[in-house]
Scaffold this motif. Structure first.
Motif, mmCIF file in Angstrom:
data_model
loop_
_atom_site.group_PDB
_atom_site.id
_atom_site.type_symbol
_atom_site.label_atom_id
_atom_site.label_comp_id
_atom_site.label_asym_id
_atom_site.label_seq_id
_atom_site.Cartn_x
_atom_site.Cartn_y
_atom_site.Cartn_z
ATOM 1 N N MET A 186 -5.737 -3.280 9.206
ATOM 2 C CA MET A 186 -5.176 -1.977 9.517
ATOM 3 C C MET A 186 -4.651 -1.947 10.952
ATOM 4 N N SER A 187 -5.451 -2.477 11.880
ATOM 5 C CA SER A 187 -5.018 -2.502 13.274
ATOM 6 C C SER A 187 -3.761 -3.348 13.450
ATOM 7 N N LEU A 188 -3.701 -4.488 12.749
ATOM 8 C CA LEU A 188 -2.530 -5.360 12.869
ATOM 9 C C LEU A 188 -1.282 -4.683 12.308
ATOM 10 N N THR A 189 -1.366 -4.132 11.095
ATOM 11 C CA THR A 189 -0.191 -3.528 10.468
ATOM 12 C C THR A 189 0.272 -2.279 11.224
ATOM 13 N N VAL A 190 -0.692 -1.504 11.758
ATOM 14 C CA VAL A 190 -0.311 -0.309 12.510
ATOM 15 C C VAL A 190 0.351 -0.700 13.829
ATOM 16 N N ALA A 191 -0.184 -1.726 14.488
ATOM 17 C CA ALA A 191 0.437 -2.185 15.736
ATOM 18 C C ALA A 191 1.870 -2.651 15.482
ATOM 19 N N ILE A 192 2.076 -3.382 14.378
ATOM 20 C CA ILE A 192 3.433 -3.831 14.024
ATOM 21 C C ILE A 192 4.319 -2.642 13.685
ATOM 22 N N GLY A 193 3.770 -1.683 12.942
ATOM 23 C CA GLY A 193 4.550 -0.507 12.572
ATOM 24 C C GLY A 193 4.929 0.353 13.758
ATOM 25 N N LEU A 194 4.047 0.424 14.746
ATOM 26 C CA LEU A 194 4.318 1.251 15.924
ATOM 27 C C LEU A 194 5.281 0.597 16.907
ATOM 28 N N ALA A 195 5.369 -0.734 16.886
ATOM 29 C CA ALA A 195 6.151 -1.464 17.890
ATOM 30 C C ALA A 195 7.601 -0.978 18.007
ATOM 31 N N PRO A 196 8.367 -0.856 16.896
ATOM 32 C CA PRO A 196 9.757 -0.407 17.063
ATOM 33 C C PRO A 196 9.871 1.022 17.578
ATOM 34 N N PHE A 197 8.956 1.911 17.162
ATOM 35 C CA PHE A 197 8.992 3.291 17.665
ATOM 36 C C PHE A 197 8.676 3.326 19.151
ATOM 37 N N ALA A 198 7.719 2.486 19.567
ATOM 38 C CA ALA A 198 7.379 2.427 20.986
ATOM 39 C C ALA A 198 8.545 1.875 21.802
ATOM 40 N N ALA A 199 9.241 0.869 21.261
ATOM 41 C CA ALA A 199 10.353 0.252 21.987
ATOM 42 C C ALA A 199 11.499 1.239 22.209
ATOM 43 N N LEU A 200 11.703 2.145 21.248
ATOM 44 C CA LEU A 200 12.811 3.097 21.359
ATOM 45 C C LEU A 200 12.632 4.066 22.521
ATOM 46 N N THR A 201 11.389 4.382 22.855
ATOM 47 C CA THR A 201 11.125 5.372 23.911
ATOM 48 C C THR A 201 10.251 4.784 25.012
ATOM 49 N N TRP A 202 10.342 3.490 25.227
ATOM 50 C CA TRP A 202 9.417 2.807 26.135
ATOM 51 C C TRP A 202 9.535 3.309 27.564
ATOM 52 N N VAL A 203 8.381 3.624 28.134
ATOM 53 C CA VAL A 203 8.268 3.985 29.547
ATOM 54 C C VAL A 203 7.270 3.017 30.160
ATOM 55 N N PRO A 204 7.639 2.293 31.228
ATOM 56 C CA PRO A 204 6.699 1.328 31.810
ATOM 57 C C PRO A 204 5.380 2.005 32.182
ATOM 58 N N PRO A 205 4.266 1.575 31.570
ATOM 59 C CA PRO A 205 2.977 2.206 31.882
ATOM 60 C C PRO A 205 2.416 1.697 33.202
ATOM 61 N N THR A 206 1.636 2.541 33.836
ATOM 62 C CA THR A 206 0.964 2.132 35.065
ATOM 63 C C THR A 206 -0.333 1.409 34.709
ATOM 64 N N GLY A 207 -0.906 0.761 35.684
ATOM 65 C CA GLY A 207 -2.174 0.086 35.452
ATOM 66 C C GLY A 207 -3.275 1.061 35.057
ATOM 67 N N THR A 208 -3.246 2.242 35.653
ATOM 68 C CA THR A 208 -4.244 3.257 35.320
ATOM 69 C C THR A 208 -4.107 3.705 33.870
ATOM 70 N N GLN A 209 -2.868 3.915 33.430
ATOM 71 C CA GLN A 209 -2.646 4.319 32.040
ATOM 72 C C GLN A 209 -3.103 3.236 31.067
ATOM 73 N N LEU A 210 -2.844 1.977 31.395
ATOM 74 C CA LEU A 210 -3.298 0.877 30.546
ATOM 75 C C LEU A 210 -4.830 0.844 30.474
ATOM 76 N N ALA A 211 -5.466 1.107 31.603
ATOM 77 C CA ALA A 211 -6.933 1.104 31.627
ATOM 78 C C ALA A 211 -7.487 2.226 30.746
ATOM 79 N N TRP A 212 -6.863 3.406 30.793
ATOM 80 C CA TRP A 212 -7.313 4.515 29.957
ATOM 81 C C TRP A 212 -7.113 4.208 28.477
ATOM 82 N N LEU A 213 -6.008 3.572 28.123
ATOM 83 C CA LEU A 213 -5.761 3.247 26.717
ATOM 84 C C LEU A 213 -6.694 2.141 26.232
ATOM 85 N N ALA A 214 -7.038 1.213 27.118
ATOM 86 C CA ALA A 214 -8.040 0.207 26.744
ATOM 87 C C ALA A 214 -9.393 0.879 26.498
ATOM 88 N N THR A 215 -9.705 1.893 27.305
ATOM 89 C CA THR A 215 -10.936 2.656 27.108
ATOM 90 C C THR A 215 -10.891 3.404 25.782
#
Length: 301
Positions: A186-215
């Motif tokens: 599920m995690s693999l297929t959802v990550a693949i499914g989200l990739a093109p949508f994320a690419a269309l509106t990509w905003v470079p994340p900050t290190g802090t934002q990446l840390a929060w999403l890892a959390t």
């Protein structure tokens, strides 16, 4: 699956309490990020981090392979879950934590309705009445006509519906693949499914934002683990009512951290939904016990 031992209700309650806290942590971290990142990008990064935690289960599953039918089921479920996650991230960034949590309680009701429509399961009167009570709870939360229904409300309702159908596919897959493989895929297929949508509106994340999403990913992984342990330790009739505390904690988090006032209508509506789910769970358990209990004059071995 082995039936949970009735001698471990306290363990089941504690595991479910931990799961609820972890899921509130998911809500809180996403709410903290707000609208700084597009919903699809935030969701993609959360699942990408989640894949790192699930890699030990994912690699053996991919190496073993699946039948074409299982691959199709994984793909359809991944597509449904992709839509659900985008809608949920959009709602979570814009609505109070407790409100999103309360509307999310509709997921089991959607599963019940979907099981009747897709799998042909019968809807007994008790289930129909419980569904009606849950719908009433949703109306209490949303209060159409008394306040403006925002796009985020509709987004969370759509997420609940998509999650429900996704869970039905998970139920089908549970008999065809291991639990760890179902979660990892599920995690693999959802990550693949989200990739093109994320690419269309990509905003470079900050290190802090990446840390929060890892959390966020860590909280989600831990929550699913604790919930699985709760189901192993005690029956649903014991653990299901504990989920109501998640709404209480979400309200406390929203008030203490984000300054969100406690909405009594949200608490009442969420309580009605949880009461309906708990009643359905209790009645199903009673009927199951009655079906397997031998008659008084039956031979004893």
């Amino acid at each position: 699956m082995t039936a949970p031992s009735s001698s471990r209700p306290l363990a089941g309650v504690l595991w479910m309490l931990a799961a609820g806290l972890a899921f509130v942590g998911v809500n809180g971290t996403v709410r903290h990020l707000g609208t700084a990142l597009p919903a699809a990008e935030g969701a993609f990064l959360r699942f990408a981090f989640g894949l790192m935690f699930l890699m030990p289960a994912l690699l053996p599953a991919l190496k073993a392979g699946f039948s074409p039918l299982v691959w199709r089921l994984f793909a359809v479920r991944g597509a449904l879950h992709t839509v659900a996650v985008i809608l949920w991230f959009y709602a979570m960034a814009r609505l109070p934590v407790a409100e999103v949590t309360a509307i999310g309680y509709l997921n089991p009701i959607g599963v019940t309705i979907g099981a009747a429509l897709i799998f042909g399961e019968k809807l007994a009167l008790r289930r129909i009445l419980a569904i009606c009570v849950a719908i009433l709870g949703a109306l209490v939360i949303l209060r159409p006509g008394l306040r403006e229904i925002q796009p985020a409300h509709l987004s969370q309702l759509g997420a609940a519906a998509c999650f429900a159908v996704s869970y039905l596919f998970a139920k089908r897959l549970s008999g065809l693949a291991s639990a760890s493989a179902v979660v990892a895929m599920m995690s693999l297929t959802v990550a693949i499914g989200l990739a093109p949508f994320a690419a269309l509106t990509w905003v470079p994340p900050t290190g802090t934002q990446l840390a929060w999403l890892a959390t966020t990913a860590a909280f989600a992984t831990g929550g699913h683990y604790c919930m699985t342990r709760a189901f192993e330790a005690a029956p649903l009739t014991v653990t299901q009512p504990v989920t109501f505390l998640q709404l209480v904690w979400a309200a406390i988090l929203g008030m203490a951290v984000f300054g969100e006032p406690v909405d009594p209508f949200v608490m009442l509506g969420g309580g009605l939904i949880i009461a309906a789910i708990s009643y359905m769970t209790w009645r199903e358990a009673v009927l199951k016990r009655a079906a397997v209990t031998p008659a008084a004059n039956a031979a004893k071995y």
